[in-house]
Design an enzyme around this catalytic site. Structure first.
Site, PDB file in Angstrom:
ATOM      1  N   CYS A  99     -12.416  26.781  78.130  1.00  0.00           N
ATOM      2  CA  CYS A  99     -12.090  27.781  79.152  1.00  0.00           C
ATOM      3  C   CYS A  99     -12.309  27.211  80.556  1.00  0.00           C
ATOM      4  O   CYS A  99     -11.636  26.264  80.940  1.00  0.00           O
ATOM      5  CB  CYS A  99     -12.860  29.066  78.911  1.00  0.00           C
ATOM      6  SG  CYS A  99     -12.144  30.482  79.814  1.00  0.00           S
ATOM      7  N   HIS A 208     -10.426  30.081  73.780  1.00  0.00           N
ATOM      8  CA  HIS A 208     -11.750  30.040  73.179  1.00  0.00           C
ATOM      9  C   HIS A 208     -11.625  29.780  71.668  1.00  0.00           C
ATOM     10  O   HIS A 208     -11.388  30.715  70.900  1.00  0.00           O
ATOM     11  CB  HIS A 208     -12.475  31.374  73.394  1.00  0.00           C
ATOM     12  CG  HIS A 208     -12.912  31.605  74.799  1.00  0.00           C
ATOM     13  ND1 HIS A 208     -14.143  31.203  75.262  1.00  0.00           N
ATOM     14  CD2 HIS A 208     -12.275  32.181  75.842  1.00  0.00           C
ATOM     15  CE1 HIS A 208     -14.254  31.531  76.542  1.00  0.00           C
ATOM     16  NE2 HIS A 208     -13.125  32.126  76.913  1.00  0.00           N
ATOM     17  N   GLU A 210     -13.968  29.235  69.605  1.00  0.00           N
ATOM     18  CA  GLU A 210     -15.082  29.898  68.918  1.00  0.00           C
ATOM     19  C   GLU A 210     -14.823  31.380  68.694  1.00  0.00           C
ATOM     20  O   GLU A 210     -15.537  32.024  67.921  1.00  0.00           O
ATOM     21  CB  GLU A 210     -16.379  29.692  69.705  1.00  0.00           C
ATOM     22  CG  GLU A 210     -16.551  30.553  70.936  1.00  0.00           C
ATOM     23  CD  GLU A 210     -15.786  30.085  72.167  1.00  0.00           C
ATOM     24  OE1 GLU A 210     -15.965  30.701  73.236  1.00  0.00           O
ATOM     25  OE2 GLU A 210     -15.016  29.095  72.059  1.00  0.00           O
TER      26      GLU A 210
END
Length: 227
Positions: A99, A208, A210
């Site tokens: 990011c 992102h 994750e």
């Protein structure tokens, strides 16, 4: 540093095979627990740290980032993070930005009329997306190059984005590149923008991983397996 937030690295997996060590740079960027969990699921022994020795010694370094470009860049510089990232890249030691941790690797960022100089690892200026709806929040497809390592097995999947700014133009002078030119992955929201870059030891994603479900975990696993 909040030592309560540190996850101590584990040297071996249940099988007894040594796991790659990954340091997640702790410079006050916000909630990074999902990053830690994602890397652990990807097979890494993870630590959240602001210790120079750990940052430089780990097999891989992850640079998360949320918020404004200028504040993230200032926090990185104040913590010594920019220097450590530069040393790792110069030594061929893997780094993954996520990011705003992706954005600061470019030449500069412009937000609300303020220009902040970045790390200059890649050409390009982070600017506001020309879209009717901002932020760009949600799941989007990406267009990786055919021989991408990061996106191996997830080339056609969607990933989770939360951002209003991105790099819209990529102009890399391949005539001065001493090595293979960077691989660039694109996405679209109002305009095409750089969604990821793979460049030797240095990789980064605007989205992102994750928070991108199984596809994101696979991408993190692809990166961890290169360490």
């Amino acid at each position: 540093m909040n030592t309560d937030a540190v996850t101590e690295p584990v040297a071996t997996a249940a099988s007894g095979v040594a796991r790659p060590t990954v340091a997640v740079l702790d410079y006050g960027s916000g909630n990074v627990h999902s990053v830690l969990r994602g890397l652990e699921h990807a097979g890494a022994a993870v630590s959240l740290t602001a210790d120079a020795e750990q940052v430089l010694a780990a097999d891989g370094l992850v640079v998360p980032g949320v918020g404004a470009y200028g504040s993230v860049m200032r926090a990185l510089a104040a913590s010594g993070g920019t220097r450590w990232i530069g040393r790792r890249v110069a030594g061929g030691r893997p780094v993954l930005g996520i990011c705003v941790g992706h954005q600061v690797l470019f030449d500069a960022g412009v937000e609300h009329g303020e220009r902040t100089e970045g790390m200059g690892e890649w050409p390009g200026v982070v600017e506001q997306l020309p879209a009717d709806v901002l932020p760009h929040m949600g799941w989007s497809t990406v267009r990786p190059p055919e021989d991408s390592v990061l996106f191996r097995g997830v080339e056609d999947e969607r990933f989770y984005f939360v951002h209003s700014y991105a790099v819209l133009d990529w102009e890399f002078d391949q005539t001065i590149a001493a090595m293979r030119p960077p691989q660039v992955t694109w996405a679209h929201h109002g305009a095409d923008f750089v969604a990821a870059v793979e460049n030797g030891p240095l990789s980064a994603t605007q989205f992102h991983p994750e928070k991108s479900g199984e596809a994101g975990l696979r991408l993190l696993r692809n990166w961890v397996e290169t360490l």
